[in-house]
Design an enzyme around this catalytic site. Sequence first.
Site, mmCIF file in Angstrom:
data_model
loop_
_atom_site.group_PDB
_atom_site.id
_atom_site.type_symbol
_atom_site.label_atom_id
_atom_site.label_comp_id
_atom_site.label_asym_id
_atom_site.label_seq_id
_atom_site.Cartn_x
_atom_site.Cartn_y
_atom_site.Cartn_z
ATOM 1 N N SER A 188 1.013 -1.129 -0.090
ATOM 2 C CA SER A 188 0.109 -0.402 -0.370
ATOM 3 C C SER A 188 1.070 1.382 0.088
ATOM 4 O O SER A 188 1.764 1.294 -0.558
ATOM 5 C CB SER A 188 -1.119 -0.383 1.514
ATOM 6 O OG SER A 188 -1.854 1.143 1.675
ATOM 7 N N ASP A 450 -8.785 -5.134 -5.883
ATOM 8 C CA ASP A 450 -8.622 -4.161 -5.177
ATOM 9 C C ASP A 450 -8.218 -2.298 -5.911
ATOM 10 O O ASP A 450 -8.022 -3.036 -6.468
ATOM 11 C CB ASP A 450 -6.767 -4.480 -4.342
ATOM 12 C CG ASP A 450 -5.908 -3.146 -3.406
ATOM 13 O OD1 ASP A 450 -7.072 -2.534 -3.383
ATOM 14 O OD2 ASP A 450 -5.005 -2.388 -3.549
ATOM 15 N N HIS A 475 -6.372 -6.177 -1.825
ATOM 16 C CA HIS A 475 -4.822 -5.193 -1.519
ATOM 17 C C HIS A 475 -3.876 -6.065 -0.730
ATOM 18 O O HIS A 475 -4.224 -6.788 0.531
ATOM 19 C CB HIS A 475 -6.276 -4.364 -0.615
ATOM 20 C CG HIS A 475 -4.673 -2.977 -0.591
ATOM 21 N ND1 HIS A 475 -4.156 -3.014 -1.154
ATOM 22 C CD2 HIS A 475 -4.291 -2.600 0.936
ATOM 23 C CE1 HIS A 475 -3.451 -1.945 -0.963
ATOM 24 N NE2 HIS A 475 -3.376 -1.667 0.206
#
Length: 507
Positions: A188, A450, A475
């Site tokens: 991320s 995601d 994710h």
Amino acid sequence: MVPCSCFCHSVVSMALGMNYLARRGAVFVLFSLFSYLFCVGEGRFNAFRTFRSKPVSSAGAAEELWFIQKLDHFNGADPREWKQRYFVNEAFYKPGGPVFLMIGGEGPASPAWMESGAWLNYAEKLGAFCLMLEHRFYGKSHPTPDLSTDNLHFLSSRQALADLAHFRTVMAETRGLTNSKWVAFGGSYPGSLAAWFRLKYPHLVHASVASSAPVYATVNFPEYLEVVQRSLASENVECPLLVKKASDTLVELLKDPKTYDNITKDFNLCSRLQIQTERDSAYLLETLAGNFMDVVQYNGDNRGFEGVLGTNITIKVLCSVMADASLGEPYARYAAVARLMMTTFSTKCLDASFSTYLKDMTNTSWEGPAAGGGRQWVYQTCTEFGFYQSTDSPNQPFTGFPLPYHVKQCADFYNVSAKQLAEAVAQTNEYYGAYNIRSSRIVFPNGSIDPWHVLGITRNISTVLPAVFIKGTAHCANMYPARSEDPPQLTLARQRIFMLLQQWLKQ
């Protein structure tokens, strides 16, 4: 992750609030991973099960170590210093092996990552020395006495990269790792940092694994909800249509104050609903939409190994509730989803008050309710990234939280104007290159479910900047410990990443 995702907004619980952040800005936090519970890492930017061969200690018991860091790397006249938290795992190290550096994100660094995760599988096979550095201003790494806006000026991705560079230089010298090849890992927002670390400090970092990394900054990110719609439809084509019908019904009800008592009861709000401004309704609508956004972002992942709740709630579960006609009209099913999430997180009621959120987010104390990462991460979105998941696209199922609602919060919380936000986001893309990264030995894994993949690299830039696009995963899925129920494409993705690391470490 995201990287991602949380803190800022008390959605259904503190845990869901963390999810909001991960979602809100890449979220993750991955290596904060919902440690309070914010996205591993989005961001709202988690948890998992275990794979682990040589545990170094019981879960969460990794020793905390501290590193002296400069407050401002870009002002030689400023002598101020602070202590940054980090963790070490030497269990797999073989002399001459590489050094793996896990980058912390928008939440507390989780020691569980020092015992489990795909990167440790790679470390065992490659004889790597493993380090994890917590991001400045998150977790226990407090560079300043409080979180005032003046102090938050020292919070940025550029300062974080300089932290990593100095940490890497000193650790190499003090631990006899000067001749070792260093590999950065992150998911991320930390995934973005991993890519940018290799980009900006190529003499210090030999390679990077940038998982679910949003490398393109944008003020308005309506595509997030477009992916949510497609991901819901992949389970049941009627699902996003039912969600839209429910959301539209709620929007209509909010126009009539006579309905407020019923809405309060339907969604088990902590206090009677009061809509005095458009922001009040937008906050409620965004909070309820967040139930679907969070589940999609982390659908079916293996966060359970870190103790995160709610991993059993998947797209399939939400869509089955929305399809259950016995619950009543779509609006009633929407409310049932909210209650399901509250039950899952053992939350007595839903705090959907914008005034409470505003109060929490402007509290500058390290003991404040948003100090777990919310105030810090939203500051970064207002001064670097944007990432605001608005309802400005017609190709998504929600209504009521347009871009101006998000942008005004920058002014409310930090006195950052819309113009300043737009300029800051443009500068971020100019500085890092956005999608046009020019470097080498960076791999970009992303999952098709995601929503953050839209801002990431999903196709090879070159042979030395490959993408690993994993259909049907969410994710940062490739970062979690392996398990028997992993889809074959996820297993192959992890193998692909390992093969690249093997190849690059020989170069």
